[in-house]
Design a protein around this motif. Structure first.
Motif, PDB file in Angstrom:
ATOM      1  N   GLN A  77       0.918  -1.154   0.481  1.00 19.89           N
ATOM      2  CA  GLN A  77       0.145   0.301  -0.222  1.00 19.89           C
ATOM      3  C   GLN A  77       0.562   0.998  -0.287  1.00 19.89           C
ATOM      4  N   THR A 114       0.032 -11.338  -6.504  1.00 15.44           N
ATOM      5  CA  THR A 114      -1.455 -11.197  -7.255  1.00 15.44           C
ATOM      6  C   THR A 114      -1.644 -11.776  -8.710  1.00 15.44           C
ATOM      7  N   GLU A 133      -5.321  -8.291 -12.224  1.00 14.86           N
ATOM      8  CA  GLU A 133      -7.118  -7.242 -12.502  1.00 14.86           C
ATOM      9  C   GLU A 133      -7.126  -7.266 -10.586  1.00 14.86           C
ATOM     10  N   ASP A 134      -5.906  -7.819  -9.553  1.00 16.18           N
ATOM     11  CA  ASP A 134      -6.789  -7.124  -8.065  1.00 16.18           C
ATOM     12  C   ASP A 134      -6.855  -5.929  -8.657  1.00 16.18           C
ATOM     13  N   ASN A 135      -8.091  -5.271  -7.407  1.00 17.51           N
ATOM     14  CA  ASN A 135      -8.214  -3.535  -7.416  1.00 17.51           C
ATOM     15  C   ASN A 135      -7.768  -2.762  -6.230  1.00 17.51           C
ATOM     16  N   ILE A 136      -6.549  -3.238  -5.940  1.00 14.91           N
ATOM     17  CA  ILE A 136      -5.136  -2.441  -5.771  1.00 14.91           C
ATOM     18  C   ILE A 136      -5.026  -1.579  -6.432  1.00 14.91           C
ATOM     19  N   GLU A 178      -6.646  -0.311  -9.745  1.00 19.37           N
ATOM     20  CA  GLU A 178      -7.425   0.199  -9.792  1.00 19.37           C
ATOM     21  C   GLU A 178      -6.471   2.133  -9.914  1.00 19.37           C
ATOM     22  N   GLN A 229      -5.092   2.563 -13.510  1.00 17.06           N
ATOM     23  CA  GLN A 229      -5.698   2.295 -14.918  1.00 17.06           C
ATOM     24  C   GLN A 229      -6.990   3.743 -14.670  1.00 17.06           C
ATOM     25  N   MET A 230      -7.012   4.299 -13.501  1.00 13.13           N
ATOM     26  CA  MET A 230      -7.969   5.245 -13.349  1.00 13.13           C
ATOM     27  C   MET A 230      -6.965   6.478 -13.749  1.00 13.13           C
ATOM     28  N   GLU A 249      -7.848  -2.872 -21.659  1.00 17.46           N
ATOM     29  CA  GLU A 249      -8.006  -4.143 -20.813  1.00 17.46           C
ATOM     30  C   GLU A 249      -6.343  -3.876 -20.221  1.00 17.46           C
ATOM     31  N   ARG A 250      -5.736  -4.198 -19.315  1.00 15.08           N
ATOM     32  CA  ARG A 250      -4.888  -4.508 -17.980  1.00 15.08           C
ATOM     33  C   ARG A 250      -4.233  -5.713 -19.147  1.00 15.08           C
TER      34      ARG A 250
END
Length: 408
Positions: free
Chosen positions: A16, A57, A60-63, A65, A68-69, A102-103
């Motif tokens: 994080q 991981t 596609e893991d949401n961490i 995101e 991508q934003m 797509e990633r």
């Protein structure tokens, strides 16, 4: 096309915090209008093979995101280093975030023998195409294997990017190899390295770019985080290695010139925020002597400063502050040299001040902003500072706003 290398220092296993640090560098790259920003090998976890199984991981893991934003919003491609899970094991990968796509992922195809107990090799070469330029990706050990390198670039590549984690000896070897390959193949090469402790070695930075003649275009130092941007149209480079540290007596001349230049620029815009009696050389010198003046340096040149202390002006007593009984930090004399303004540097100094406040358990920050300096007032409002009242200082026709922010 502009490619940005982000030389970073990551904390072992602290995903994080490392992501937060990465995002700051993506934002810096956006300021410089970069089309692509690439980070070092396994940058999100730090290069820690023994931790890879626990930390790995999927792309596609949401961490991820936030990457991508930022990519979607600003049209920038972002590549970060991360161990990824597959059906049979763990890969050393670059996760690729492209605007509204797509990633994607590139996994290291040739592993060093020390990595084989922890990782599996990838099996395909990922290429990026940005503004008509075809970009090949490589990760550390494989980038110095000549057969692999040549086979990769023979696929019609315009630029080769190496994401690495290397000691000083490794950087010496890589620099010699990339010079030779760039010259022999007529191909620009860029290499991004990290700094700090990695596994059982110290990574030595010195991220660099070579042009198609094999000439070293630019290089970062061995000890500081920073970015290096290369513009392939103009063949020009920029670099930014920022540090924030306490000012010292030897900085006084430079600092006074910056405050003076900022005052003149304000007055050119009919903003009479500062006077001939404020801030003076003596006031700045007192800030330094009191150990409360922090300077922002870019490539070792001072470009800004801020006073961070608990000292409040007597005029503050007239304000109905919300946190009267709280532990209060005060910001004074924030300045950025006019030539360096509008690049997000004031934001960096305020980020630093607010982090300082949080770490030292301050419950609020107070400051004053000249009411006629609309851009600065809006800057603080966006950071959730609220106007609590008006303050009048000598020699100013219009009031300053007393502004306050809660630190949670």
């Amino acid at each position: 096309m502009k490619i940005c290398l982000a030389q970073t220092q990551s904390k072992a296993g602290n995903i994080q915090e490392n992501i937060a640090n990465h995002l700051k560098f993506v934002e810096r790259a956006i300021v410089y209008k970069a089309d692509l920003i690439i980070f070092p090998e396994l940058s999100i976890t730090n290069y820690e093979p023994q931790l890879a199984k626990t930390l790995a991981t999927k792309v596609e893991d949401n961490i991820f995101e936030p990457f991508q934003m930022l990519s979607n919003e600003h049209g920038v491609v972002v590549g970060v280093g991360m161990p990824t899970t597959t059906t049979n094991g763990i890969n050393i990968s670059l996760l690729i975030f492209q605007p509204n796509k797509e990633r994607d992922i590139y996994s290291k195809q040739l592993l060093h023998q020390d990595e084989e107990p922890y990782f599996l090799a990838g099996y395909k070469q990922t290429m990026l195409t940005i503004k008509g330029k075809k970009i090949a990706l490589g990760i550390c050990y494989e980038t110095l294997q000549e057969d692999h390198f040549v086979n990769t670039i023979q696929q019609g590549v315009d630029v080769y990017l190496a994401s690495v984690a290397k000691s000083n000896k490794g950087i010496e070897e890589a620099s010699e190899f990339f010079f030779k390959m760039a010259k022999a193949q007529g191909l620009p090469i860029m290499m991004v390295n990290c700094i700090g402790t990695c596994d059982d070695f110290v990574s030595a930075g010195q991220s660099a770019a070579w042009n198609a003649k094999g000439e070293l275009v630019s290089q970062l130092d061995a000890t500081n985080q920073g970015i290096l941007i290369y513009d392939f149209e103009t063949e020009r480079s920029e670099k930014e290695q920022l540090t924030i540290e306490k000012g010292n007596a030897s900085d006084l001349d430079s600092l006074f010139k910056i405050y003076k230049a900022a005052k003149e620029t304000l007055e050119d815009n009919n903003i009479y925020q500062w006077t001939d009696n404020y801030p003076t050389r003596q006031i700045i010198g007192n800030d330094i002597e009191s150990d409360v003046l922090y300077v922002l340096k870019s490539n070792n040149e001072i470009i800004g400063a801020v006073n961070i202390s608990e000292d409040q002006e007597a005029e503050y007593e007239a304000i109905d502050w919300q946190f009267n009984q709280a532990k209060v930090l005060v910001i004074h004399r924030l300045v950025i040299h006019p030539k360096s303004q509008k690049r997000g540097y004031a934001k960096l100094l305020m980020d630093f001040a607010e982090k300082y406040a949080k770490q030292d358990n301050f419950t609020s920050i107070r400051l004053d902003a000249y009411s006629k300096n609309k851009r600065v007032v809006e800057f603080y409002k966006r950071r959730h500072y609220f106007i609590r009242g008006e303050i009048y200082f000598p020699e100013r026709e219009y009031p300053f706003y007393g502004m306050e922010k809660e630190i949670t």
